[in-house]
Design a protein around this motif. Structure first.
Motif, PDB file in Angstrom:
ATOM      1  N   ARG A 266       0.795  -1.149  -0.063  1.00 17.42           N
ATOM      2  CA  ARG A 266      -0.071  -0.059   0.076  1.00 17.42           C
ATOM      3  C   ARG A 266       0.881   1.140   0.045  1.00 17.42           C
ATOM      4  NH1 ARG A 266      -5.676  -0.747   1.936  1.00 17.42           N
ATOM      5  NH2 ARG A 266      -5.410   1.694   2.335  1.00 17.42           N
ATOM      6  N   SER A 267       1.819   1.126   0.741  1.00 17.10           N
ATOM      7  CA  SER A 267       2.776   2.427   0.769  1.00 17.10           C
ATOM      8  C   SER A 267       3.455   2.624  -0.563  1.00 17.10           C
ATOM      9  CB  SER A 267       4.013   2.219   1.609  1.00 17.10           C
ATOM     10  OG  SER A 267       3.591   2.065   2.886  1.00 17.10           O
ATOM     11  N   ALA A 268       3.892   1.595  -1.192  1.00 15.63           N
ATOM     12  CA  ALA A 268       4.637   1.717  -2.366  1.00 15.63           C
ATOM     13  C   ALA A 268       3.674   2.400  -3.421  1.00 15.63           C
ATOM     14  CB  ALA A 268       5.063   0.301  -2.710  1.00 15.63           C
ATOM     15  N   LYS A 269       2.306   1.802  -3.393  1.00 15.02           N
ATOM     16  CA  LYS A 269       1.435   2.547  -4.267  1.00 15.02           C
ATOM     17  C   LYS A 269       1.043   3.766  -4.040  1.00 15.02           C
ATOM     18  CE  LYS A 269      -2.176  -0.330  -3.868  1.00 15.02           C
ATOM     19  NZ  LYS A 269      -3.476  -0.716  -4.201  1.00 15.02           N
ATOM     20  N   ASN A 270       1.158   4.212  -2.622  1.00 11.96           N
ATOM     21  CA  ASN A 270       0.993   5.679  -2.363  1.00 11.96           C
ATOM     22  C   ASN A 270       2.128   6.596  -2.931  1.00 11.96           C
ATOM     23  OD1 ASN A 270      -0.504   7.682  -1.042  1.00 11.96           O
ATOM     24  ND2 ASN A 270       0.458   7.412   0.753  1.00 11.96           N
ATOM     25  N   ARG A 271       3.056   5.882  -3.245  1.00 14.96           N
ATOM     26  CA  ARG A 271       4.286   6.862  -3.597  1.00 14.96           C
ATOM     27  C   ARG A 271       4.668   7.017  -5.004  1.00 14.96           C
ATOM     28  NH1 ARG A 271       8.190   5.654   1.695  1.00 14.96           N
ATOM     29  NH2 ARG A 271       6.329   5.574   3.314  1.00 14.96           N
ATOM     30  N   TRP A 272       3.951   5.891  -5.683  1.00 16.26           N
ATOM     31  CA  TRP A 272       4.120   5.649  -7.183  1.00 16.26           C
ATOM     32  C   TRP A 272       4.121   6.696  -8.026  1.00 16.26           C
ATOM     33  CZ3 TRP A 272       2.365  -0.040  -8.361  1.00 16.26           C
ATOM     34  CH2 TRP A 272       3.398  -0.757  -8.013  1.00 16.26           C
ATOM     35  N   MET A 273       3.110   7.412  -7.980  1.00 14.92           N
ATOM     36  CA  MET A 273       2.568   8.387  -9.054  1.00 14.92           C
ATOM     37  C   MET A 273       3.631   9.571  -9.205  1.00 14.92           C
ATOM     38  SD  MET A 273      -0.786  10.728  -9.288  1.00 14.92           S
ATOM     39  CE  MET A 273       0.204  12.129  -8.088  1.00 14.92           C
ATOM     40  N   TRP A 274       3.904   9.760  -7.904  1.00 17.31           N
ATOM     41  CA  TRP A 274       5.097  10.900  -7.789  1.00 17.31           C
ATOM     42  C   TRP A 274       6.437  10.248  -8.231  1.00 17.31           C
ATOM     43  CZ3 TRP A 274       4.510  16.041  -6.094  1.00 17.31           C
ATOM     44  CH2 TRP A 274       5.548  16.593  -5.624  1.00 17.31           C
ATOM     45  N   LEU A 275       6.788   9.336  -7.960  1.00 19.20           N
ATOM     46  CA  LEU A 275       8.050   8.849  -8.238  1.00 19.20           C
ATOM     47  C   LEU A 275       8.096   8.692  -9.611  1.00 19.20           C
ATOM     48  CD1 LEU A 275       8.943   5.865  -6.089  1.00 19.20           C
ATOM     49  CD2 LEU A 275      10.443   7.832  -6.729  1.00 19.20           C
ATOM     50  N   ALA A 276       6.960   8.253 -10.405  1.00 18.04           N
ATOM     51  CA  ALA A 276       6.873   8.295 -11.978  1.00 18.04           C
ATOM     52  C   ALA A 276       6.860   9.471 -12.533  1.00 18.04           C
ATOM     53  CB  ALA A 276       5.706   7.509 -12.433  1.00 18.04           C
ATOM     54  N   VAL A 277       6.209  10.629 -11.969  1.00 13.15           N
ATOM     55  CA  VAL A 277       6.549  11.884 -12.403  1.00 13.15           C
ATOM     56  C   VAL A 277       7.938  12.469 -12.343  1.00 13.15           C
ATOM     57  CG1 VAL A 277       5.575  14.334 -12.022  1.00 13.15           C
ATOM     58  CG2 VAL A 277       4.117  12.643 -11.971  1.00 13.15           C
ATOM     59  N   ASN A 278       8.624  12.058 -11.266  1.00 14.53           N
ATOM     60  CA  ASN A 278       9.822  12.503 -11.020  1.00 14.53           C
ATOM     61  C   ASN A 278      10.973  11.987 -12.040  1.00 14.53           C
ATOM     62  OD1 ASN A 278      10.195  14.730  -8.893  1.00 14.53           O
ATOM     63  ND2 ASN A 278       9.200  13.293  -7.656  1.00 14.53           N
ATOM     64  N   LEU A 279      10.750  10.814 -12.253  1.00 13.42           N
ATOM     65  CA  LEU A 279      11.539   9.695 -13.124  1.00 13.42           C
ATOM     66  C   LEU A 279      11.598  10.384 -14.616  1.00 13.42           C
ATOM     67  CD1 LEU A 279      13.333   7.759 -12.334  1.00 13.42           C
ATOM     68  CD2 LEU A 279      11.521   6.008 -12.736  1.00 13.42           C
ATOM     69  N   ALA A 280      10.157  10.786 -14.865  1.00  7.06           N
ATOM     70  CA  ALA A 280       9.990  11.382 -16.233  1.00  7.06           C
ATOM     71  C   ALA A 280      10.650  12.749 -16.307  1.00  7.06           C
ATOM     72  CB  ALA A 280       8.636  11.536 -16.347  1.00  7.06           C
ATOM     73  N   THR A 281      10.569  13.503 -15.476  1.00  7.56           N
ATOM     74  CA  THR A 281      11.135  14.899 -15.512  1.00  7.56           C
ATOM     75  C   THR A 281      12.616  14.633 -15.598  1.00  7.56           C
ATOM     76  OG1 THR A 281      11.268  15.343 -13.267  1.00  7.56           O
ATOM     77  CG2 THR A 281       9.416  15.954 -14.516  1.00  7.56           C
ATOM     78  N   ALA A 282      13.329  13.593 -14.383  1.00  2.00           N
ATOM     79  CA  ALA A 282      14.660  13.406 -14.165  1.00  2.00           C
ATOM     80  C   ALA A 282      15.305  12.900 -15.766  1.00  2.00           C
ATOM     81  CB  ALA A 282      14.911  12.409 -13.268  1.00  2.00           C
TER      82      ALA A 282
ATOM     83  N   ASN B 283      13.734  12.357  -3.716  1.00  2.00           N
ATOM     84  CA  ASN B 283      12.427  12.452  -3.622  1.00  2.00           C
ATOM     85  C   ASN B 283      11.760  11.276  -2.795  1.00  2.00           C
ATOM     86  OD1 ASN B 283      12.031  14.621  -5.557  1.00  2.00           O
ATOM     87  ND2 ASN B 283      12.432  13.117  -7.307  1.00  2.00           N
ATOM     88  N   THR B 284      12.170  10.092  -2.842  1.00  2.00           N
ATOM     89  CA  THR B 284      11.598   8.961  -1.953  1.00  2.00           C
ATOM     90  C   THR B 284      12.170   9.254  -0.368  1.00  2.00           C
ATOM     91  OG1 THR B 284      13.658   7.700  -2.392  1.00  2.00           O
ATOM     92  CG2 THR B 284      11.914   7.103  -3.716  1.00  2.00           C
ATOM     93  N   GLY B 285      13.187   9.763  -0.155  1.00  4.13           N
ATOM     94  CA  GLY B 285      13.711   9.884   0.975  1.00  4.13           C
ATOM     95  C   GLY B 285      12.864  11.019   1.830  1.00  4.13           C
TER      96      GLY B 285
END
Lengths: 480, 480
Positions: free
Chosen positions: A311-327, B360-362
């Motif tokens: 559940r935690s991982a799902k809660n944090r994915w959207m943001w991670l994916a966006v950041n990854l795209a911009t990175a 970001n994840t941190g």
């Protein structure tokens, strides 16, 4: 409720949590011992000790206010939370469900069967049921609706009808109304007959015909005025009222500005629907401040400290994916200058400084602008002044700190031109950061998006990409 | 105050701001016209029009609640703010100074002379004077102290004695006490004789001998109980009270948890000193949420939207300097691998991805931990569980998103080994981020520092430096 509670300071509360935790640890220990040693004799002892511990836990929980039990449940991992939740008296279930955070409530509801949920919900007022309704299974809501009497059903349905961040979702229905054409004496007798008044009631609502509210009678006026006087003579006609579709955020600001304890909620015709109290406003302010902080850090929603990894991982994915795209995009900006970097590897070491400081200063600007927008203090008329001021700060900081990094690069690599490029790139990226820090949140606001949430990602993306581009571009043109 | 105000919704408020702004724009226009055309005739006309505009401005300001004038002042640049402030009626000065933010209050106080300041302060209650005392010149405070009567002087001195974030700094002295040995009838007569009650009063304080508080009498009980009954019989003996040295933060949590409107503040002997009301708590919660947000973004203190460039720059320096220092160190980590980068410039393009996603994840983890710490929900007993959970999330996300970036790098540079290094570095840096995200705020908390403020810089420093080191180090060992 306000009056019947132990005086729980934060210290006491943390002590209660520690007591519950040590009881739970004891129980775990006994269990482990028996599992290791086995045998019917041990099982019997374990059973006795276990029962003793359980009843101690029950006693402890009974002493506590539902809000304090809620606090303890929030601080427990899932298995211990299940154990403690099982020991809470059924009549407190509803109150506690009301007090815990959304994510913890979900975990508790999953531990209950339908009959328990129905019983818990039935112990609550209709506006309170509405607060937890989003987490209740659909069939429980249906059963509830059929079990309530007509007035309560209407209340529940109307509370459920308003979207989350509106006054309608926060209001309750516990109000006391009196007619305008009676004396205070009659009002006082009426209150005595009622026997009990709702919490957080600091005024009576004065209604004329058609349930239209025409004034409010503060209790303190009722208490200090001669009882012979009529309600009409002492009521206040100029009072703050809300409509159920008003934004909760704006109502909260009105409560702060005018130091309100409660206010009537009326429909478009001025007919009384419910009331908004300061405790609901306080909870709303705290929850939305928390939600803002979490969403600024990139969590999709409030997260249970002890939710499952999945559940935690799902809660944090959207943001991670966006950041990854911009990175990735920023990485491609650098990729375009790989030739330059091969010739002068120092560029690779220096470029993160330019990008990083740009991101930091831009986020300072964003914090100010987001706050100004939330308070409604940034308008067309003053936006130009703001831009000029932020550009001034950027110019000033750019010249000062640009020189610092320039000298650093010059001395480190014994290359004056490299230092110059560094200083110029710093200045330019701080100007980019200032402009982005103003325009990104203002544009989000104009697009009716929450400027607190997306601004920071978009800004960091801008200052990273532009920082790399400016620095590597200048270096390629001027140095190589 | 609560009852005598216009019903100002946020929309009305923004409309008022727009009206004031357009008046100011008109005044600027007239001034510019005269300056261009000159001549005594024009000056005369200008003078007339100017006076008209000024009196319109005054009229508008008089209609508004002090809190609303405060709101408008916050949204004006310094020169316009000075003009508007000059038109506010002197008797409202004190109330408005109380309502504006600290930074805007400073700017207003600078526009006033000593006599004006004294008059403004004297219009306030002692606890209110204490709230703005930090911004008043020292000699004004001295004059105030001599001008107050003995009781008020004692109140002011005691309010000034408590540090900012304590209950003592938030309390006021407007309470109503009754003796335990009278009947409700007597209490009711006493209230009628008082004629007026303080705002936000929902209970009387019941005192025995020595001013010791022994119970509270909620107004709603007073109103619903037979007047023949004695106070002792209906008072509530189990009530929430605070000490002036209690942390404001914890008092605020108690107000939220127990839905309080007001509570007594007592000394160590249980003697009544003052009271804490929900409006003070509400203001405190809002201000500290704002301050947290601004300081997380790296602003030293609350900043006036329109403060001078110089003041803004100073407010942002400390943070910038810290970030610059950490960026330099991260830059030196890269510098150590310049040889590797010269051989494979792709490393320079890819390394910011590893560092950035780690940061970001941190920060997601930090947001959760900071909130848990603020609520007192993270203890020795559950810290280990938290670490395991966050490591689980890091492992999961590391494997998933590490594979994504690995495949990206492999395809982009047609280099499978490079992709492998990228994936492994991502996984490792996410684990670093999870550990740092837990241990940095917990360590700051244990060192009695605010974990909300420094955590993010320290974390970004860790994930940047370690991210560069892990990625470039692995690449140097495995690829070159």
């Amino acid at each position: 409720m306000t009056e019947n509670l132990e005086n729980q300071s934060q210290d006491n509360l943390e002590a209660s949590l520690a007591q519950v935790q040590s009881l739970l640890a004891k129980m775990r220990l006994v269990e482990e011992l028996v599992h290791k040693q086995g045998g019917p004799r041990q099982a019997l002892v374990e059973n006795l000790v276990h029962k003793q511990n359980l009843s101690e836990l029950q006693r402890k929980l009974e002493e506590l206010h539902p809000a304090d039990v809620a606090y303890i449940l929030e601080a427990l991992p899932l298995d211990e939370r299940r154990l403690v939740w099982g020991q809470v008296k059924a009549e407190c279930d509803g109150e506690i469900l009301l007090e815990v955070s959304d994510s913890v409530r979900e975990s508790l509801i999953q531990m209950m069967d339908k009959a328990e949920l129905l019983a818990a919900a039935e112990s609550l007022d209709t506006d309170e049921i509405a607060d937890i309704a989003a987490d209740l299974p659909h069939d429980v809501i249906q059963d509830l609706l059929t079990s309530l009497d007509a007035q309560k059903r209407a209340h529940l349905q109307s509370a459920l009808a308003y979207p989350e961040d509106t006054v309608g979702a926060l209001m309750d229905f516990e109000m006391v109304t009196i007619r305008v054409d009676v004396t205070l004496e009659v009002a006082l007798r009426y209150l005595r007959r009622l026997g009990e008044l709702p919490d957080q009631l600091d005024k009576l609502f004065v209604v004329g015909r058609d349930d239209r509210i025409i004034g409010v009678l503060p209790l303190k006026r009722l208490l200090t005025t001669d009882p012979e006087v009529s309600v009409a003579a002492v009521m206040v006609e100029d009072f703050v009222k809300f409509h159920p579709e008003d934004e909760a955020q704006e109502a909260a600001q009105a409560f702060e500005r005018y130091d309100l304890v409660m206010a009537p909620v009326v429909d478009a015709q001025g007919r009384l629907i419910g009331r908004l109290t300061v405790d609901a406003v306080l909870d709303y302010i705290r929850e939305s401040a928390d939600a803002d902080m979490l969403s600024m850090a990139g969590l999709k929603e409030e997260e249970d400290l002890f939710s499952s990894v999945w559940r935690s991982a799902k809660n944090r994915w959207m943001w991670l994916a966006v950041n990854l795209a911009t990175a990735f995009i920023a990485s491609r900006v650098i990729g375009a200058f790989e030739g330059s970097i091969e010739k002068l590897a120092a560029l690779a070491a220096l470029m993160p400084i330019i990008a990083g400081i740009g991101g930091n200063t831009g986020n300072q600007t964003i914090a100010l602008i987001v706050r100004g927008l939330a308070l409604g203090q940034i308008t067309q008329a003053n936006a130009r002044r703001l831009v000029l001021k932020e550009l001034g700060v950027a110019l000033f900081n750019g010249l000062l700190w640009g020189s610092v990094v320039g000298v650093f690069a010059w001395l480190l690599y014994d290359n004056l031109a490299l230092g110059g490029v560094m200083a110029l790139a710093m200045l330019l990226n701080l100007i980019v950061a200032a402009l982005a820090g103003i325009f990104i949140p203002m544009t989000l606001e104009r697009m009716k998006r929450d400027p607190a949430v997306g601004s920071s990602v978009l800004l960091t993306f801008t200052t990273d990409s532009m920082g790399f581009f400016i620095f590597l571009g200048l270096a390629t043109v001027l140095l190589l």
